[in-house]
Design an enzyme around this catalytic site. Structure first.
Site, PDB file in Angstrom:
ATOM      1  N   HIS A 169      41.025  53.523 159.899  1.00 36.60           N
ATOM      2  CA  HIS A 169      42.341  54.176 159.650  1.00 36.60           C
ATOM      3  C   HIS A 169      43.313  53.930 159.455  1.00 36.60           C
ATOM      4  CE1 HIS A 169      43.039  55.548 163.732  1.00 36.60           C
ATOM      5  NE2 HIS A 169      44.056  55.490 163.314  1.00 36.60           N
ATOM      6  N   GLU A 229      41.601  59.477 157.556  1.00 37.75           N
ATOM      7  CA  GLU A 229      40.440  59.149 158.611  1.00 37.75           C
ATOM      8  C   GLU A 229      39.456  58.898 157.593  1.00 37.75           C
ATOM      9  OE1 GLU A 229      40.214  57.738 161.973  1.00 37.75           O
ATOM     10  OE2 GLU A 229      41.348  59.276 163.273  1.00 37.75           O
ATOM     11  N   ASP A 256      38.609  52.622 163.682  1.00 42.52           N
ATOM     12  CA  ASP A 256      37.036  53.566 162.699  1.00 42.52           C
ATOM     13  C   ASP A 256      37.883  52.959 161.218  1.00 42.52           C
ATOM     14  OD1 ASP A 256      39.919  54.924 163.216  1.00 42.52           O
ATOM     15  OD2 ASP A 256      38.412  56.464 162.690  1.00 42.52           O
TER      16      ASP A 256
HETATM   17  C1  GLP Z   1      47.269  55.856 165.617  1.00 42.74           C
HETATM   18  C2  GLP Z   1      48.579  55.505 164.206  1.00 42.74           C
HETATM   19  C3  GLP Z   1      48.357  54.386 163.737  1.00 42.74           C
HETATM   20  C4  GLP Z   1      47.219  53.234 164.076  1.00 42.74           C
HETATM   21  C5  GLP Z   1      46.909  53.352 164.652  1.00 42.74           C
HETATM   22  C6  GLP Z   1      46.487  52.069 165.640  1.00 42.74           C
HETATM   23  O1  GLP Z   1      46.312  55.959 165.127  1.00 42.74           O
HETATM   24  N1  GLP Z   1      48.144  56.260 163.638  1.00 42.74           N
HETATM   25  O2  GLP Z   1      48.953  54.445 162.277  1.00 42.74           O
HETATM   26  O3  GLP Z   1      47.928  52.112 163.029  1.00 42.74           O
HETATM   27  O4  GLP Z   1      46.429  54.531 165.614  1.00 42.74           O
HETATM   28  O5  GLP Z   1      46.883  51.869 167.147  1.00 42.74           O
HETATM   29  P1  GLP Z   1      47.031  50.759 167.353  1.00 42.74           P
HETATM   30  O6  GLP Z   1      48.104  49.959 167.379  1.00 42.74           O
HETATM   31  O7  GLP Z   1      47.395  51.539 169.514  1.00 42.74           O
HETATM   32  O8  GLP Z   1      45.869  49.466 168.645  1.00 42.74           O
END
Ligand code: GLP
Length: 240
Positions: free
Chosen positions: A137, A142, A135
């Site tokens: 973030h 968020e 999304d």
């Molecule tokens: C979480 C973390 C973020 C990260 C995101 C994406 O929400 N707080 O810092 O970038 O997930 O995660 P992934 O790398 O597992 O797709």
């Protein structure tokens, strides 16, 4: 914003590792802003390998993580503290007392946020590593989070809870709140390195790179940072 598109997750991790290794060689006492999630796993493995080969040392490094789930501590396998220990800190010579994450078990979460702000003020980051949520973030900032926000308690979006549940052991619920470094803190790093792979990141990546700068897509603020490198695999870059 420098955008580098590569063919695979392995190549993305390699480029990121080159950048981080370069930073550590240039500045052995660097302050690293670190991230969790599945995206940086390949990079962390490559950094641990480079350490084992004697190419880099983390002895003088200090690290500050982006975020932590409320209610989870280092002894919980789903916490980000435990992730960092398992994926990086346990494999290199960083001094544990030089590694910092927000304390998700703090009794007073507001004071914990202010403590983390002071820490961030004392430890300006040479480089901030980021992933991106589907999304848009960054950290746990968020959509709708103010760009001037500092460390705060974030209510996680439903989509984030669902996305992150795949990393949780079976049957364990993903916390719905987290402590996160704010966007203002992320933007204060000297350099930002953002990694993204996979089709489910394509829309967020488009918003970050080509969309309007808006709090509806937190990562879009990175268009206003003067030193950002984004490394993408073909799937994540597919809408650009
Ligand atoms: C979480 C973390 C973020 C990260 C995101 C994406 O929400 N707080 O810092 O970038 O997930 O995660 P992934 O790398 O597992 O797709």
């Amino acid at each position: 914003m420098e955008i580098v598109t590569v063919g695979s997750y392995a190549e993305m991790s390699e480029i990121a590792a080159k950048i981080m290794i370069g930073e550590l060689k240039k500045c052995p006492r660097a302050v690293l802003g670190l991230a969790t999630g599945s995206t940086p796993l390949g990079l962390y493995k490559m950094l641990a390998d480079a350490y084992k080969r004697g190419e880099i040392s983390f002895r003088g490094v200090r690290s500050v993580n982006l975020d932590e789930y409320v209610g989870l501590g280092a002894d919980n396998g789903n916490s980000y503290a435990s992730f960092m220990n398992e994926r990086l800190f346990g494999h290199v010579d960083i001094l544990r007392e030089n590694t910092y994450l927000p304390n998700g078990l703090a009794e007073d979460l507001q004071s914990e946020c202010r403590r983390y702000d002071s820490l961030l003020d004392a430890l300006p980051r040479n480089i901030q590593l980021l992933g991106i949520g589907s999304d848009g973030h960054i950290g746990f900032n968020e959509p709708g989070t103010s760009f001037i926000e500092r460390t705060h308690i974030a209510e996680l979006a439903k989509s984030t809870v669902t996305d992150n549940s795949r990393l949780f052991e079976c049957g364990q619920a993903v916390p719905e709140r987290a402590l996160t470094m704010g966007i203002a803190d992320i933007m204060s790093a000297e350099k930002i390195l953002l990694l993204a792979n996979g089709k489910n990141k394509a829309k967020a990546v488009w918003g970050m790179v080509s969309g309007q700068v808006t709090e509806d897509c937190p990562a879009s603020i990175l268009q206003r940072h003067k030193n950002v490198t984004v490394v993408l695999d073909g799937d994540a870059a597919s809408l650009l």
